[in-house]
Design a protein around this motif. Structure first.
Motif, PDB file in Angstrom:
ATOM      1  N   LEU A 148      31.365  37.686  42.047  1.00 30.14           N
ATOM      2  CA  LEU A 148      32.090  38.379  40.981  1.00 30.14           C
ATOM      3  C   LEU A 148      33.068  39.404  41.557  1.00 30.14           C
ATOM      4  N   CYS A 149      33.723  39.018  42.661  1.00 32.20           N
ATOM      5  CA  CYS A 149      34.628  39.950  43.342  1.00 32.20           C
ATOM      6  C   CYS A 149      35.896  40.230  42.546  1.00 32.20           C
ATOM      7  N   GLY A 150      36.263  39.308  41.660  1.00 31.19           N
ATOM      8  CA  GLY A 150      37.436  39.524  40.813  1.00 31.19           C
ATOM      9  C   GLY A 150      38.745  39.033  41.370  1.00 31.19           C
ATOM     10  N   LEU A 151      38.714  38.359  42.504  1.00 27.84           N
ATOM     11  CA  LEU A 151      39.962  37.877  43.098  1.00 27.84           C
ATOM     12  C   LEU A 151      40.573  36.734  42.280  1.00 27.84           C
ATOM     13  N   CYS A 152      39.727  35.856  41.749  1.00 28.21           N
ATOM     14  CA  CYS A 152      40.268  34.697  41.024  1.00 28.21           C
ATOM     15  C   CYS A 152      40.998  35.067  39.732  1.00 28.21           C
ATOM     16  N   PRO A 153      40.479  36.002  38.897  1.00 30.26           N
ATOM     17  CA  PRO A 153      41.254  36.348  37.707  1.00 30.26           C
ATOM     18  C   PRO A 153      42.590  37.014  38.027  1.00 30.26           C
ATOM     19  N   LYS A 154      42.627  37.761  39.128  1.00 33.00           N
ATOM     20  CA  LYS A 154      43.891  38.387  39.521  1.00 33.00           C
ATOM     21  C   LYS A 154      44.944  37.340  39.886  1.00 33.00           C
ATOM     22  N   SER A 155      44.502  36.201  40.420  1.00 32.15           N
ATOM     23  CA  SER A 155      45.440  35.171  40.848  1.00 32.15           C
ATOM     24  C   SER A 155      45.688  34.112  39.767  1.00 32.15           C
ATOM     25  N   CYS A 156      45.038  34.253  38.608  1.00 32.95           N
ATOM     26  CA  CYS A 156      45.200  33.262  37.536  1.00 32.95           C
ATOM     27  C   CYS A 156      46.359  33.671  36.630  1.00 32.95           C
ATOM     28  N   VAL A 157      47.487  32.993  36.750  1.00 29.43           N
ATOM     29  CA  VAL A 157      48.668  33.341  35.955  1.00 29.43           C
ATOM     30  C   VAL A 157      48.510  32.924  34.499  1.00 29.43           C
ATOM     31  N   TYR A 158      47.485  32.126  34.191  1.00 22.56           N
ATOM     32  CA  TYR A 158      47.271  31.647  32.817  1.00 22.56           C
ATOM     33  C   TYR A 158      46.198  32.452  32.078  1.00 22.56           C
ATOM     34  N   ASP A 159      45.679  33.507  32.717  1.00 24.15           N
ATOM     35  CA  ASP A 159      44.661  34.377  32.109  1.00 24.15           C
ATOM     36  C   ASP A 159      43.463  33.592  31.590  1.00 24.15           C
ATOM     37  N   ALA A 160      43.073  32.576  32.348  1.00 22.92           N
ATOM     38  CA  ALA A 160      41.979  31.714  31.909  1.00 22.92           C
ATOM     39  C   ALA A 160      40.624  32.181  32.413  1.00 22.92           C
ATOM     40  N   ILE A 161      40.593  33.116  33.362  1.00 22.61           N
ATOM     41  CA  ILE A 161      39.331  33.520  33.986  1.00 22.61           C
ATOM     42  C   ILE A 161      38.984  34.944  33.603  1.00 22.61           C
ATOM     43  N   THR A 162      37.762  35.135  33.209  1.00 16.27           N
ATOM     44  CA  THR A 162      37.243  36.471  32.903  1.00 16.27           C
ATOM     45  C   THR A 162      36.057  36.759  33.819  1.00 16.27           C
TER      46      THR A 162
ATOM     47  N   GLU B  95      27.679  40.988  34.669  1.00 13.23           N
ATOM     48  CA  GLU B  95      27.401  39.732  35.375  1.00 13.23           C
ATOM     49  C   GLU B  95      27.933  38.529  34.605  1.00 13.23           C
ATOM     50  N   LEU B  96      29.214  38.645  34.210  1.00 11.93           N
ATOM     51  CA  LEU B  96      29.842  37.595  33.408  1.00 11.93           C
ATOM     52  C   LEU B  96      30.941  36.906  34.198  1.00 11.93           C
ATOM     53  N   PHE B  97      30.909  35.591  34.214  1.00 18.54           N
ATOM     54  CA  PHE B  97      32.006  34.779  34.764  1.00 18.54           C
ATOM     55  C   PHE B  97      32.290  33.686  33.746  1.00 18.54           C
ATOM     56  N   GLU B  98      33.569  33.575  33.355  1.00 17.36           N
ATOM     57  CA  GLU B  98      33.919  32.600  32.322  1.00 17.36           C
ATOM     58  C   GLU B  98      35.309  32.040  32.575  1.00 17.36           C
ATOM     59  N   ILE B  99      35.453  30.729  32.412  1.00 19.15           N
ATOM     60  CA  ILE B  99      36.764  30.086  32.477  1.00 19.15           C
ATOM     61  C   ILE B  99      37.037  29.446  31.124  1.00 19.15           C
ATOM     62  N   ASP B 100      38.159  29.819  30.507  1.00 15.15           N
ATOM     63  CA  ASP B 100      38.561  29.260  29.224  1.00 15.15           C
ATOM     64  C   ASP B 100      39.205  27.894  29.467  1.00 15.15           C
ATOM     65  N   LYS B 101      38.523  26.854  29.034  1.00 15.82           N
ATOM     66  CA  LYS B 101      38.995  25.487  29.270  1.00 15.82           C
ATOM     67  C   LYS B 101      40.343  25.232  28.624  1.00 15.82           C
ATOM     68  N   ASP B 102      40.596  25.860  27.505  1.00 12.68           N
ATOM     69  CA  ASP B 102      41.857  25.637  26.798  1.00 12.68           C
ATOM     70  C   ASP B 102      43.032  26.309  27.502  1.00 12.68           C
ATOM     71  N   LEU B 103      42.771  27.443  28.115  1.00 14.39           N
ATOM     72  CA  LEU B 103      43.840  28.150  28.829  1.00 14.39           C
ATOM     73  C   LEU B 103      44.063  27.612  30.238  1.00 14.39           C
ATOM     74  N   CYS B 104      43.004  27.112  30.857  1.00 12.58           N
ATOM     75  CA  CYS B 104      43.093  26.629  32.238  1.00 12.58           C
ATOM     76  C   CYS B 104      44.058  25.456  32.333  1.00 12.58           C
ATOM     77  N   GLN B 105      44.977  25.536  33.291  1.00 16.72           N
ATOM     78  CA  GLN B 105      45.959  24.481  33.520  1.00 16.72           C
ATOM     79  C   GLN B 105      45.663  23.665  34.777  1.00 16.72           C
ATOM     80  N   ALA B 106      44.485  23.871  35.358  1.00 19.08           N
ATOM     81  CA  ALA B 106      44.067  23.127  36.550  1.00 19.08           C
ATOM     82  C   ALA B 106      45.075  23.247  37.693  1.00 19.08           C
ATOM     83  N   CYS B 107      45.648  24.441  37.843  1.00 18.48           N
ATOM     84  CA  CYS B 107      46.641  24.635  38.913  1.00 18.48           C
ATOM     85  C   CYS B 107      45.987  24.678  40.295  1.00 18.48           C
TER      86      CYS B 107
END
Length: 379
Positions: A332-346, A352-364
């Motif tokens: 839960l270091c937070g690096l992935c949401p910072k690099s997600c330009v589609y705001d799909a990761i929380t 202790e929450l990790f979540e990826i919004d399937k609708d926002l994720c563009q599989a980049c």
């Protein structure tokens, strides 16, 4: 059973994974070699590399006349410890030492290391055919010829091959179609080395408004980690085009880099910029890291991974959103949401929450590539 690590002259000796390599009759204790450049500029420098843990030696390029090198001739891509690790620009040429000194003294000093020694020579067919027999007589085990400033690669190879019995290797520039050139060279060489530096490039000192290098127009050629993706692509192209051994050069600074080059077909690697920035012990460090990575991933030797990636270079590396996450590895270091330009990761470390919004994720794929713990992956 726990692995045993013994230190010999400051270099680790492994009983874990076998990192020996052999190509064109040359046997190396590990796949890390020096590259032609300032870190292989004379016999003593090469001996220091041997003490630092290198598996084989490549000497600085010689030609019929010593080079008149501009000064300054090296500049980091950016200042500071972190910035300089991105790579360097150089306006280096071939050896400033007369070839006679190499023949009389420097090669002998390097050979006293007991390691395989490859001389580097340039540049025209006439020059390499004149110097080749002298290099062989000096006792070097193989010859690498540089194509950095010239064309007519096959003619150079033919001229050198006709006058020596030891193996010869062609070092290619990234500015050519490396696969086509490698195919044209294959009948005349014992291996292909890729790649040389890339350029011309330019860096300006904004405090003075002047170029950082003293060459004509201030231009230089890029090396180091910034070059590695180009080098890996070139090695993959060459390895798929020819059957002779391939040696990877460009941005090797860690054991993981060795593994990556091996996975696209390289039999060994050459290192220069990392040694400029880190010193001679970097060679042994890279070798140690290579052996440790293989052991940690359940491989017995480099041969187990060599060429592994080539069969996957068929467009099949597809990601269907969202990527999967291994919560055992995720910190839960937070690096992935910072690099997600589609705001799909929380990521909420407190809860202790990790979540990826399937609708926002563009599989980049960016989150997978930046995760230092390999917690994100494609199914």
């Amino acid at each position: 059973m726990n692995s045993r690590t013994v230190y010999v002259s400051g270099i680790k000796e492994h009983d874990m994974a076998n990192i020996n390599t052999e190509f064109a009759g040359l046997k190396l204790k590990n796949p890390v070699m020096t590259a032609a450049g300032p870190t292989s500029r004379d016999g003593i420098t090469l001996l220091n590399a041997a003490v630092g843990g290198v598996g084989g030696l490549v000497a600085k390029t010689v030609s019929v006349k010593p080079a008149d090198v501009p000064r300054p001739n090296m500049a980091a891509l950016k200042e500071g410890r972190v910035g300089s690790r991105r790579g360097i620009l150089n306006a280096e040429l071939w050896s400033e030492l007369p070839v006679e000194r190499w023949l009389q003294k420097e090669y002998a000093i390097a050979l006293s290391s007991g390691l395989p020694l490859i001389a580097s020579v340039g540049y025209t067919p006439e020059e390499v055919s004149k110097l080749g027999p002298k290099l062989e007589k000096a006792g070097v085990h193989a010859i690498e010829f540089s194509t950095h400033y010239v064309e007519g690669h096959a003619e150079i190879a033919k001229a050198l091959k006709e006058v020596v019995e030891i193996p010869i290797f062609a070092k290619l520039s990234p500015k050519v179609d490396v696969a086509d050139v490698a195919k044209s060279l294959e009948p005349h060489v014992d291996g292909i080395v890729g790649i040389n530096t890339y350029g011309p490039c330019l860096r300006i000192d904004i405090e003075t408004g002047k170029p950082m290098l003293g060459s004509d127009e201030g231009f230089g050629w890029m090396s180091g980690v910034a070059l590695k993706p180009i080098a890996v692509r070139c090695i993959a192209d060459i390895a798929r085009a020819v059957k002779v051994p391939v040696i990877g050069v460009g941005g090797v600074a860690s054991g993981k880099d060795v593994i990556e080059f091996s996975m696209v077909g390289a039999s060994a690697v050459e290192v220069c910029t990392a040694a400029i920035l880190e010193g001679n012990t970097v060679y042994g460090k890279i070798a140690d890291e290579t052996a440790e990575w293989l052991k940690d991933h359940g491989y017995d030797s480099l041969e187990d991974v060599r060429g592994k990636a080539l069969r996957h270079m068929d467009g099949s590396a597809i990601l269907t959103p969202p990527p999967s996450v291994d919560l055992e590895k995720c910190t839960l270091c937070g690096l992935c949401p910072k690099s997600c330009v589609y705001d799909a990761i929380t990521v909420d470390k407190k809860n202790e929450l990790f979540e990826i919004d399937k609708d926002l994720c563009q599989a980049c794929g960016m989150c997978i590539s930046v995760c230092p713990y390999h917690a994100l992956y494609a199914d």
